[in-house]
Design an enzyme around this catalytic site. Structure first.
Site, mmCIF file in Angstrom:
data_model
loop_
_atom_site.group_PDB
_atom_site.id
_atom_site.type_symbol
_atom_site.label_atom_id
_atom_site.label_comp_id
_atom_site.label_asym_id
_atom_site.label_seq_id
_atom_site.Cartn_x
_atom_site.Cartn_y
_atom_site.Cartn_z
ATOM 1 N N LYS A 38 0.833 -1.217 0.000
ATOM 2 C CA LYS A 38 0.000 0.000 0.000
ATOM 3 C C LYS A 38 0.863 1.260 0.000
ATOM 4 C CE LYS A 38 -2.148 -1.153 3.803
ATOM 5 N NZ LYS A 38 -1.546 -2.483 3.995
ATOM 6 N N THR A 39 1.834 1.283 0.907
ATOM 7 C CA THR A 39 2.681 2.466 1.001
ATOM 8 C C THR A 39 3.490 2.623 -0.286
ATOM 9 O OG1 THR A 39 2.780 2.155 3.382
ATOM 10 C CG2 THR A 39 4.438 3.598 2.438
ATOM 11 N N ASP A 225 -1.983 7.691 3.760
ATOM 12 C CA ASP A 225 -1.563 6.352 4.188
ATOM 13 C C ASP A 225 -2.239 6.043 5.528
ATOM 14 O OD1 ASP A 225 -0.257 3.946 4.168
ATOM 15 O OD2 ASP A 225 1.779 4.751 4.366
ATOM 16 N N GLU A 226 -2.369 4.775 5.867
ATOM 17 C CA GLU A 226 -2.950 4.337 7.149
ATOM 18 C C GLU A 226 -4.315 4.991 7.401
ATOM 19 O OE1 GLU A 226 -1.331 2.052 8.840
ATOM 20 O OE2 GLU A 226 0.796 2.277 8.332
ATOM 21 N N GLN A 256 -5.800 -3.306 10.700
ATOM 22 C CA GLN A 256 -4.705 -2.648 11.422
ATOM 23 C C GLN A 256 -5.155 -1.364 12.113
ATOM 24 O OE1 GLN A 256 -0.649 -2.744 9.623
ATOM 25 N NE2 GLN A 256 -1.728 -3.482 7.824
ATOM 26 N N ARG A 601 4.901 -7.369 11.061
ATOM 27 C CA ARG A 601 6.116 -6.573 10.870
ATOM 28 C C ARG A 601 7.276 -7.462 10.451
ATOM 29 N NH1 ARG A 601 3.989 -3.057 9.253
ATOM 30 N NH2 ARG A 601 2.117 -4.246 9.591
HETATM 31 P P1 ATP Z 1 1.624 -2.153 5.975
HETATM 32 O O1 ATP Z 1 0.193 -2.593 5.945
HETATM 33 O O2 ATP Z 1 2.400 -2.879 6.999
HETATM 34 O O3 ATP Z 1 1.740 -0.665 6.030
HETATM 35 P P2 ATP Z 1 2.038 -2.002 3.130
HETATM 36 O O4 ATP Z 1 0.832 -2.609 2.509
HETATM 37 O O5 ATP Z 1 2.110 -0.546 3.171
HETATM 38 O O6 ATP Z 1 2.256 -2.630 4.569
HETATM 39 P P3 ATP Z 1 4.629 -1.851 1.910
HETATM 40 O O7 ATP Z 1 5.366 -1.441 3.115
HETATM 41 O O8 ATP Z 1 4.343 -0.870 0.847
HETATM 42 O O9 ATP Z 1 3.284 -2.593 2.352
HETATM 43 O O10 ATP Z 1 5.355 -3.073 1.229
HETATM 44 C C1 ATP Z 1 5.816 -4.181 1.979
HETATM 45 C C2 ATP Z 1 7.118 -4.699 1.396
HETATM 46 O O11 ATP Z 1 6.862 -5.321 0.139
HETATM 47 C C3 ATP Z 1 8.124 -3.596 1.138
HETATM 48 O O12 ATP Z 1 9.410 -4.084 1.435
HETATM 49 C C4 ATP Z 1 7.954 -3.330 -0.346
HETATM 50 O O13 ATP Z 1 9.118 -2.802 -0.917
HETATM 51 C C5 ATP Z 1 7.651 -4.726 -0.881
HETATM 52 N N1 ATP Z 1 6.819 -4.714 -2.119
HETATM 53 C C6 ATP Z 1 5.635 -4.128 -2.297
HETATM 54 N N2 ATP Z 1 5.168 -4.364 -3.550
HETATM 55 C C7 ATP Z 1 6.096 -5.116 -4.176
HETATM 56 C C8 ATP Z 1 6.202 -5.685 -5.488
HETATM 57 N N3 ATP Z 1 5.277 -5.513 -6.413
HETATM 58 N N4 ATP Z 1 7.323 -6.414 -5.748
HETATM 59 C C9 ATP Z 1 8.284 -6.595 -4.828
HETATM 60 N N5 ATP Z 1 8.240 -6.095 -3.585
HETATM 61 C C10 ATP Z 1 7.171 -5.356 -3.255
HETATM 62 MG MG MG Z 2 2.266 0.809 4.816
#
Ligand code: ATP
Ligand code: MG
Length: 748
Positions: A38-39, A225-226, A256, A601
């Site tokens: 997402k981020t 975000d969040e 979350q 995490r």
């Molecule tokens: P959270 O809910 O904990 O905030 P999130 O959904 O925001 O998580 P991110 O932090 O954006 O997730 O991504 C999690 C990990 O996966 C990061 O290390 C990111 O670089 C990696 N990632 C995300 N998308 C891809 C992708 N398409 N290919 C490879 N790695 C990815």
């Molecule tokens: Mg995130």
């Protein structure tokens, strides 16, 4: 025009992520589980907006959970599009709110050099107000009013919006007057509290159509975000801001949502499609962060929540790495084991910055820190308030007065620190003089020469201090912030005050002040430094030195580590009784979401741990493993000791503290049975004065007598009214009658 596959940064995104990045018009919600990117989608989207020329940097506003996250996002966007990323408005709700407020503060009645005060000062101010109003502060303490006022601010309610319905039930209606007075005093001091950083900007937009129009035209794209943790005031502010262009992209995860206790409304994310017309909802299910084992654990736990949209995560990451649970005898044993595993990881070349210990409450960190210190393991604790220390607060109060002379709270703090012979009576008189003449303390003091309230000696001292401040203020045009503060602390004899104390603690304080000077050296102005300090969030500290990170689960949101430890998984600690008692079933679900945040995490290795005995507020308690452990996949939980596991049958459906009374095992947790005689002796000698060892190497509860004074961790002091075997009938001074097992109270 370039074809989209020529944009390098889009490569590597999966199909859904790509849709989320490329749908630049209209409202978009990315609703998906942890680690699904997402981020990353948000960051890439900002780059895409800029690269495609859809938006200019200053037309984009991005809201992150911490200032650190904003910086990281800026860096990442910067790598894609270059330095113009600096102009994107990025930050937490509070820092963005502060920015808007500084631009239009006169419309609220503030000057642009307003100070942002923290909780300690909020309480201080409320104490002054309730004492002036003769409110019974035993019945209604300042914190009680603070909680209500903060919750109103979270909802976007200014004093004029408070209706009889709101004040109903609260302190016989006193609260409204107190809220009004509190806001007025803040304004007069040219101060705002944290809640105001959202409340004022919201009011600005609601009350001033020209300001609203200006901002609505400026901000063409909003990204958040969040989103699951936004409160009502934030939601209303965002709605107003985006209603012209309607280009908003929120990302979040209902699983979350962990800030309900601070006013977050998960319904903001659940109602997104209704709130924003023609919105597009995108779900991401592939997790890129964790191994499949870790995801199994997370999925298995969170599905016990009924109040959720429901989604399962999957991953292609099938590394065969077990998730582990270990049991310890007590907290030092737990800390020792964590230390040992980390030493193993160091041998395996895992970098310390990739290791985190996440806890439900800070108190769990004490034993862990002690252990890490003794084995020389570098660590950092996120959220320990460097800025809460006395000497730092004093130094900052000097800076506050130089920046904002109306700031009475700061002025009061320093007027006699170090001692200048200006005592409480003088300060009281100054303050009365100020009230009569509608002046703040500083001006009242400045004005005092013309009055005859004080004798000549006192007037002299006051004038001398005021002149010093005036002189230091002039330095602002000549010297660097760091040199100004150094000079102020020197000339005010503040350094000297600590030097004269000649204690080890005083030396630490002086070195803390030197550290503060280092921090301040990075700022061009004292005002810039103040703003930075007051907007710092828990997780804003960098990890340049390469240390293990220790922090609360709440602060861990959004982050990721190779190796994660989750100690203290015991009922009462986690889920915490407080949340269960105050929140019931909803409270339990929020705790479970917090557990989910903790688990997710971890990228590669995850360790749960529970201790059989824990010392809480000075009293040893036997503990049961957390009920959340029982909800994990069987192949992991079968490692929990059989004795401990059987204890689960003792849980009652009604979540309540009373489970301790149902615990029939002589009042001892399962861990007691496994103690060696040596351990038993140690525990008795050191920690459990109320337990005695009898001839069979077993425990016997020390006898209590009727009328005896006892102390209980949760209910406080009370008298024993009746005794039935090991159950005591106790009348607590503040908590009424309770039946308590005798080993849960301490003789006084
Ligand atoms: P959270 O809910 O904990 O905030 P999130 O959904 O925001 O998580 P991110 O932090 O954006 O997730 O991504 C999690 C990990 O996966 C990061 O290390 C990111 O670089 C990696 N990632 C995300 N998308 C891809 C992708 N398409 N290919 C490879 N790695 C990815
Ligand atoms: Mg995130």
């Amino acid at each position: 025009m370039l074809h989209s596959n020529q944009y390098n940064y889009l490569q590597g995104l999966n199909k859904q992520q790509r849709i989320a990045v490329e749908t630049l018009d209209g409202p978009v919600l990315v609703l998906s589980g942890a680690g699904t990117g997402k981020t990353r989608v948000l960051t890439t989207r900002i780059a895409h907006l800029l690269v495609t020329g859809k938006s200019k940097p200053w037309n984009i506003m991005a809201v992150t959970f911490t200032n650190k996250a904003a910086r990281e996002m800026k860096d990442r966007v910067g790598r894609i599009i270059g330095p113009s990323s600096e102009q994107v408005l990025m930050g937490t709700f509070h820092s963005l709110g502060a920015r808007m407020l500084r631009q239009h503060c006169e419309l609220i009645g503030l000057k642009s050099n307003f100070t942002i005060i923290d909780v300690e000062d909020q309480v201080k101010l409320l104490k002054q107000i309730i004492s002036a109003k003769d409110v019974d502060d035993k019945r209604w303490p300042a914190k009680y009013f603070l909680n209500i006022i903060s919750s109103w601010k979270d909802k976007g309610l200014t004093p004029s919006k408070i209706t009889d319905n709101h004040i109903f039930e609260h302190s016989n209606g006193l609260i409204k007057d107190i809220y009004i007075e509190y806001q007025q005093r803040l304004l007069k001091s040219n101060c705002v509290d944290f809640g105001d950083l959202l409340l004022h900007p919201l009011e600005l937009l609601q009350m001033n159509s020209d300001v609203l129009l200006k901002w609505q035209s400026k901000i063409t794209h909003i990204l958040i975000d969040e989103y699951q943790d936004t409160n009502t005031a934030q939601y209303l502010w965002i709605r107003l801001l985006c209603s012209k262009h309607n280009n908003i992209c929120c990302v979040g995860d209902d699983d979350q949502s962990i800030y309900g206790w601070r006013g977050a409304e998960v319904k903001n994310i659940l109602n997104f499609s209704n709130d924003f017309e023609n919105s597009k909802v995108i779900r991401l299910e592939q997790n890129y962060r964790s191994t499949n084992k870790i995801l199994d654990v997370a999925n298995c736990l969170i599905k016990n929540n009924t109040n959720r949209l429901g989604k399962d995560l999957w991953t292609e990451n099938n590394i065969d790495q077990d998730v582990e649970i270990f049991n310890s005898y007590d907290s030092s044993d737990e800390a020792r084991k964590i230390g040992e595993i980390i030493e193993d990881k160091i041998r395996d070349k895992v970098h310390l910055t990739e290791i985190a210990v996440l806890v439900r409450t800070f108190s769990l960190l004490r034993a862990i820190e002690e252990r890490f210190i003794s084995i020389g393991l570098p660590y950092r604790v996120i959220g320990t308030k460097f800025y809460d220390r006395q000497e730092i607060r004093d130094a900052i109060a000097y800076v506050r007065v130089l920046c904002n002379p109306l700031d009475d709270l700061a002025f009061e703090r320093i007027i006699n620190t170090p001692r200048r012979g200006i005592g409480p009576t003088t300060i009281k008189k100054l303050s009365e003089h100020g009230r009569q003449n509608d002046m703040q303390l500083f001006h009242s003091a400045e004005n005092i020469v013309n009055s005859e309230i004080f004798n000549n000696r006192t007037v002299e001292k006051i004038i001398q201090f005021i002149n010093q401040i005036k002189k230091w203020k002039l330095l602002k045009n000549e010297k660097k912030p760091m040199d100004i503060l150094d000079q102020v602390l020197e000339e005010s004899s503040y350094y000297e005050m600590w030097k004269n104390e000649k204690s080890e603690e005083a030396e630490t304080r002086i070195s803390n002040l030197k550290e503060l000077l280092e921090v301040i050296s990075e700022f061009d102005t004292l005002e810039g430094f103040l703003q930075h300090v007051s907007l710092m969030t828990d997780n804003d500290v960098g990890n340049e030195l390469g240390e293990v990170t220790l922090m609360t689960l709440h602060a861990a949101k959004g982050s990721e580590y190779q190796v994660v430890f989750l100690p203290g998984w015991e009922d009462g600690l986690f889920p915490s009784f407080r949340s269960l008692e105050q929140g019931g079933e909803d409270g339990l679900e929020e705790e479970r979401r917090l557990a989910y945040v903790g688990i997710t995490r971890a990228k590669k290795e995850l360790f749960f741990s529970y201790a059989s005995n824990r010392r809480i507020n000075g009293i040893w308690m036997s503990s049961l493993p957390s009920r959340f452990l029982k909800e994990l996949p069987k192949d992991i939980t079968n490692k929990i000791d059989a004795d401990d596991y059987s204890a689960y049958s003792l849980y009652d459906e009604n979540v309540s503290y009373d489970y301790t009374q149902k615990f029939k095992n002589q009042g001892y947790g399962p861990g007691w049975k496994r103690m060696s005689e040596l351990q038993i002796n140690n525990v008795i000698d050191k920690n459990l004065p109320q337990l005695q060892k009898n001839s069979e190497n077993d425990f016997q509860i020390n006898k209590f007598v009727k009328g005896e004074r006892v102390f209980h961790v949760k209910f406080g002091m009370g008298n024993v009214i009746n005794i039935n075997d090991d159950k005591l009938d106790i009348k607590f001074d503040n908590a009424g009658h309770k039946k308590i097992q005798s080993n849960f109270v301490k003789k006084q």
